[in-house]
Design a protein around this motif. Structure first.
Motif, PDB file in Angstrom:
ATOM      1  N   ALA A  55       3.047   4.372   7.904  1.00 31.71           N
ATOM      2  CA  ALA A  55       4.300   3.699   8.264  1.00 31.71           C
ATOM      3  C   ALA A  55       4.126   2.184   8.230  1.00 31.71           C
ATOM      4  CB  ALA A  55       4.774   4.147   9.644  1.00 31.71           C
ATOM      5  N   GLY A  56       2.961   1.709   8.666  1.00 31.09           N
ATOM      6  CA  GLY A  56       2.683   0.274   8.618  1.00 31.09           C
ATOM      7  C   GLY A  56       2.655  -0.249   7.196  1.00 31.09           C
ATOM      8  N   GLN A  57       2.065   0.528   6.289  1.00 34.17           N
ATOM      9  CA  GLN A  57       2.036   0.129   4.874  1.00 34.17           C
ATOM     10  C   GLN A  57       3.439   0.123   4.283  1.00 34.17           C
ATOM     11  OE1 GLN A  57      -0.790   2.880   3.230  1.00 34.17           O
ATOM     12  NE2 GLN A  57      -2.538   1.587   3.730  1.00 34.17           N
ATOM     13  N   THR A  58       4.243   1.098   4.667  1.00 35.53           N
ATOM     14  CA  THR A  58       5.635   1.144   4.196  1.00 35.53           C
ATOM     15  C   THR A  58       6.394  -0.081   4.685  1.00 35.53           C
ATOM     16  OG1 THR A  58       5.607   3.553   4.107  1.00 35.53           O
ATOM     17  CG2 THR A  58       7.772   2.500   4.233  1.00 35.53           C
ATOM     18  N   MET A  59       6.204  -0.443   5.952  1.00 30.94           N
ATOM     19  CA  MET A  59       6.854  -1.619   6.511  1.00 30.94           C
ATOM     20  C   MET A  59       6.406  -2.884   5.788  1.00 30.94           C
ATOM     21  SD  MET A  59       8.809  -3.122   8.699  1.00 30.94           S
ATOM     22  CE  MET A  59       9.048  -2.554  10.349  1.00 30.94           C
ATOM     23  N   TYR A  62       8.040  -2.976   2.386  1.00 31.15           N
ATOM     24  CA  TYR A  62       9.468  -3.285   2.546  1.00 31.15           C
ATOM     25  C   TYR A  62       9.659  -4.783   2.793  1.00 31.15           C
ATOM     26  CZ  TYR A  62      14.136  -3.522   4.520  1.00 31.15           C
ATOM     27  OH  TYR A  62      15.436  -3.873   4.769  1.00 31.15           O
ATOM     28  N   GLN A  63       8.891  -5.350   3.706  1.00 27.33           N
ATOM     29  CA  GLN A  63       9.032  -6.773   4.008  1.00 27.33           C
ATOM     30  C   GLN A  63       8.654  -7.635   2.809  1.00 27.33           C
ATOM     31  OE1 GLN A  63       6.595  -6.851   7.565  1.00 27.33           O
ATOM     32  NE2 GLN A  63       8.419  -6.896   8.880  1.00 27.33           N
ATOM     33  N   ALA A  64       7.623  -7.239   2.077  1.00 26.67           N
ATOM     34  CA  ALA A  64       7.191  -8.011   0.916  1.00 26.67           C
ATOM     35  C   ALA A  64       8.241  -8.021  -0.187  1.00 26.67           C
ATOM     36  CB  ALA A  64       5.876  -7.457   0.378  1.00 26.67           C
ATOM     37  N   LYS A 108       2.740 -13.740  -3.582  1.00 30.12           N
ATOM     38  CA  LYS A 108       3.869 -13.283  -2.779  1.00 30.12           C
ATOM     39  C   LYS A 108       5.095 -13.090  -3.679  1.00 30.12           C
ATOM     40  CE  LYS A 108       6.619 -15.018   1.044  1.00 30.12           C
ATOM     41  NZ  LYS A 108       6.862 -16.181   1.912  1.00 30.12           N
ATOM     42  N   VAL A 109       5.901 -12.058  -3.389  1.00 26.33           N
ATOM     43  CA  VAL A 109       7.133 -11.817  -4.139  1.00 26.33           C
ATOM     44  C   VAL A 109       8.130 -12.919  -3.778  1.00 26.33           C
ATOM     45  CG1 VAL A 109       9.078 -10.236  -4.485  1.00 26.33           C
ATOM     46  CG2 VAL A 109       6.761  -9.327  -4.264  1.00 26.33           C
ATOM     47  N   GLU A 110       8.588 -13.651  -4.790  1.00 28.70           N
ATOM     48  CA  GLU A 110       9.489 -14.785  -4.567  1.00 28.70           C
ATOM     49  C   GLU A 110      10.621 -14.766  -5.584  1.00 28.70           C
ATOM     50  OE1 GLU A 110       7.334 -18.450  -4.727  1.00 28.70           O
ATOM     51  OE2 GLU A 110       5.818 -17.780  -3.299  1.00 28.70           O
ATOM     52  N   VAL A 111      11.806 -15.080  -5.132  1.00 26.21           N
ATOM     53  CA  VAL A 111      12.973 -15.141  -6.014  1.00 26.21           C
ATOM     54  C   VAL A 111      12.757 -16.177  -7.105  1.00 26.21           C
ATOM     55  CG1 VAL A 111      15.425 -15.743  -6.123  1.00 26.21           C
ATOM     56  CG2 VAL A 111      14.594 -14.292  -4.272  1.00 26.21           C
ATOM     57  N   ALA A 112      12.213 -17.326  -6.736  1.00 31.75           N
ATOM     58  CA  ALA A 112      12.013 -18.402  -7.716  1.00 31.75           C
ATOM     59  C   ALA A 112      11.071 -17.986  -8.847  1.00 31.75           C
ATOM     60  CB  ALA A 112      11.474 -19.644  -7.020  1.00 31.75           C
ATOM     61  N   ALA A 113      10.163 -17.054  -8.567  1.00 32.03           N
ATOM     62  CA  ALA A 113       9.183 -16.621  -9.574  1.00 32.03           C
ATOM     63  C   ALA A 113       9.692 -15.475 -10.446  1.00 32.03           C
ATOM     64  CB  ALA A 113       7.888 -16.205  -8.878  1.00 32.03           C
TER      65      ALA A 113
END
Length: 165
Positions: A55-59, A62-64, A108-113
């Motif tokens: 569950a922690g990995q899923t969270m 999700y956040q990333a 990190k997943v970024e909109v700008a990238a």
């Protein structure tokens, strides 16, 4: 989480200002980003403690991928009343495709990238032509908004006031 985050942010800004009374908007934005990252780590740790590692990995995942989820949600909204609404399965798969093509300088997943052309190429079999065209427009709009927001949040206070923003 919101209230806790706001308290944490205010306390962090107060502590940073005590050390640097001349802290500007860019400094406050750095404190905000660091505070947000700390809160996400604490939330992930709490989920792991209560529900286990899976569950922690899923969270964590999700956040990333939240920035890409925002784009997928906007796309789904834009297509909702069209002849080609997007399904939840399409949205989930699109988030994964976009996340693969949106790694910033520190991974990190970024909109700008976001590499929109690569996403469009990979999503050919997932989305129909009308959905792909709308995705291109939504992604461009979201990237422009993210760029404007970053400039606003990292500009020194004097530049922000003189620009009229």
């Amino acid at each position: 989480r919101e209230e806790s985050g706001e308290r944490l942010f205010k306390a962090a800004v107060a502590a940073a200002r005590a050390q640097n009374p001349g802290m500007d908007r860019a400094g406050q934005f750095e404190v905000f980003e660091a505070t947000n990252a700390q809160m996400q780590l604490e939330q992930q740790a709490e989920v792991r403690r209560v529900f286990g590692d899976a569950a922690g990995q899923t969270m964590e995942h999700y956040q990333a991928t939240l920035p890409m989820r925002g784009i997928a949600n906007q796309l789904a909204s834009a297509l909702f009343n069209s002849d080609s609404p997007m399904t939840p399965t399409q949205a989930d798969q699109l988030v994964e495709i976009m996340a693969q093509h949106a790694r910033g300088p520190i991974g990190k997943v970024e909109v700008a990238a976001l590499k929109t052309e690569a996403v469009l190429a990979q999503a050919q079999g997932l989305l129909n032509p009308a959905q792909l065209a709308e995705l291109q427009q939504v992604a461009a709009r979201v990237q422009e908004q993210a760029k404007d927001e970053r400039e606003r949040n990292t500009a020194p206070a004097a530049a922000f006031k003189s620009s009229g923003k």
